[in-house]
Write an enzyme that holds these catalytic residues in place. Structure first.
Site, PDB file in Angstrom:
ATOM      1  N   LEU A  77     -25.105  66.832 -24.108  1.00 15.27           N
ATOM      2  CA  LEU A  77     -23.774  67.401 -23.900  1.00 15.27           C
ATOM      3  C   LEU A  77     -23.752  68.887 -24.201  1.00 15.27           C
ATOM      4  O   LEU A  77     -24.396  69.340 -25.143  1.00 15.27           O
ATOM      5  CB  LEU A  77     -22.759  66.705 -24.825  1.00 15.27           C
ATOM      6  CG  LEU A  77     -22.695  65.182 -24.734  1.00 15.27           C
ATOM      7  CD1 LEU A  77     -21.810  64.636 -25.846  1.00 15.27           C
ATOM      8  CD2 LEU A  77     -22.181  64.756 -23.377  1.00 15.27           C
ATOM      9  N   SER A 115     -26.909  79.809 -25.477  1.00 12.13           N
ATOM     10  CA  SER A 115     -26.826  78.472 -26.056  1.00 12.13           C
ATOM     11  C   SER A 115     -27.764  78.276 -27.237  1.00 12.13           C
ATOM     12  O   SER A 115     -28.854  78.853 -27.293  1.00 12.13           O
ATOM     13  CB  SER A 115     -27.174  77.418 -24.997  1.00 12.13           C
ATOM     14  OG  SER A 115     -26.214  77.410 -23.983  1.00 12.13           O
ATOM     15  N   ILE A 126     -27.096  68.205 -28.391  1.00 16.61           N
ATOM     16  CA  ILE A 126     -25.813  68.906 -28.348  1.00 16.61           C
ATOM     17  C   ILE A 126     -26.091  70.393 -28.140  1.00 16.61           C
ATOM     18  O   ILE A 126     -26.752  71.035 -28.955  1.00 16.61           O
ATOM     19  CB  ILE A 126     -25.017  68.706 -29.660  1.00 16.61           C
ATOM     20  CG1 ILE A 126     -24.846  67.213 -29.967  1.00 16.61           C
ATOM     21  CG2 ILE A 126     -23.693  69.448 -29.603  1.00 16.61           C
ATOM     22  CD1 ILE A 126     -24.064  66.418 -28.936  1.00 16.61           C
ATOM     23  N   GLU A 127     -25.566  70.919 -27.052  1.00 22.69           N
ATOM     24  CA  GLU A 127     -25.687  72.341 -26.730  1.00 22.69           C
ATOM     25  C   GLU A 127     -24.343  73.004 -27.041  1.00 22.69           C
ATOM     26  O   GLU A 127     -23.296  72.501 -26.647  1.00 22.69           O
ATOM     27  CB  GLU A 127     -26.036  72.504 -25.254  1.00 22.69           C
ATOM     28  CG  GLU A 127     -26.153  73.921 -24.785  1.00 22.69           C
ATOM     29  CD  GLU A 127     -26.500  74.029 -23.303  1.00 22.69           C
ATOM     30  OE1 GLU A 127     -26.528  75.158 -22.789  1.00 22.69           O
ATOM     31  OE2 GLU A 127     -26.752  72.979 -22.658  1.00 22.69           O
ATOM     32  N   ILE A 128     -24.406  74.107 -27.760  1.00 22.09           N
ATOM     33  CA  ILE A 128     -23.212  74.908 -28.023  1.00 22.09           C
ATOM     34  C   ILE A 128     -23.415  76.211 -27.254  1.00 22.09           C
ATOM     35  O   ILE A 128     -24.333  76.979 -27.572  1.00 22.09           O
ATOM     36  CB  ILE A 128     -23.016  75.175 -29.528  1.00 22.09           C
ATOM     37  CG1 ILE A 128     -22.971  73.860 -30.299  1.00 22.09           C
ATOM     38  CG2 ILE A 128     -21.727  75.991 -29.749  1.00 22.09           C
ATOM     39  CD1 ILE A 128     -23.080  74.029 -31.805  1.00 22.09           C
TER      40      ILE A 128
END
Length: 134
Positions: A77, A115, A126-128
Site C-alpha cells: 500500500l 517515498s 507500506i509506502e509513505i
C-alpha cells in the site's frame, strides 16, 4: 457513455491481530480507529484517514463476502503525506519502526513522489509518499 469508477471508498486488510494493527496504524501512521456495527449485526474495526478507510478482518475469521484467498502480509500500500521526509524519518526512528527502503523517487498516481518503505505488524509493505517540490 461508458461506465467507470471514480474513487476508492475502502479496502480490506486481513491481519493476524486486530489490536496490534490498530495500534500500529494509529500511532505510527496517524490514522483514526473506529469500531462500527455492520449490517449483519457484527462489530468490526476500521482505520480512517482522509476520506478513506481500511476495514480489518482477522485472519481465519474473515467476514463474507471476502477475497478468494485472504492472506495477512500480502498487501503493498502507498499512502500520501504532506509532511517532509525528514520528519517521517525522525518519527519512525522514535517509534522504532525500521525503514526498509528509501527515500527514493517514485511515480505517484498524479505526480512524482519521494517515498520511504516500512512494514506493518503483518509484514505488509507500506509506502509513505510525499510530493516532490523541487
Amino acid at each position: 457513455m461508458p461506465l467507470s469508477v471514480q474513487s476508492l471508498d475502502h479496502l480490506v486488510l486481513t491481519v493476524r491481530d486486530i489490536d496490534l494493527s490498530v495500534q500500529f496504524y494509529t500511532s505510527v501512521l496517524g490514522m483514526r480507529s473506529e469500531q462500527f456495527a455492520a449490517t449483519d449485526g457484527t462489530t468490526r474495526w476500521a482505520l480512517k484517514f482522509g476520506n478513506q478507510k481500511i476495514n480489518l478482518h482477522r485472519a481465519g475469521a474473515e467476514f463474507d463476502p471476502k477475497a478468494d484467498r485472504p492472506t495477512s502480509g500480502s498487501a503493498d500500500l502507498c499512502f500520501l503525506s504532506s509532511a517532509r521526509v525528514e520528519h517521517w524519518q525522525q518519527h519512525l526512528a522514535a517509534a522504532k519502526v525500521p525503514i526498509v527502503d528509501g527515500p527514493i523517487r517514485r511515480t505517484g498516481a498524479t505526480a512524482p513522489i519521494l517515498s520511504i518503505y516500512i512494514r506493518d505488524p503483518d509484514q505488509n509493505l507500506i509506502e509513505i509518499g510525499m510530493p516532490i517540490t523541487d
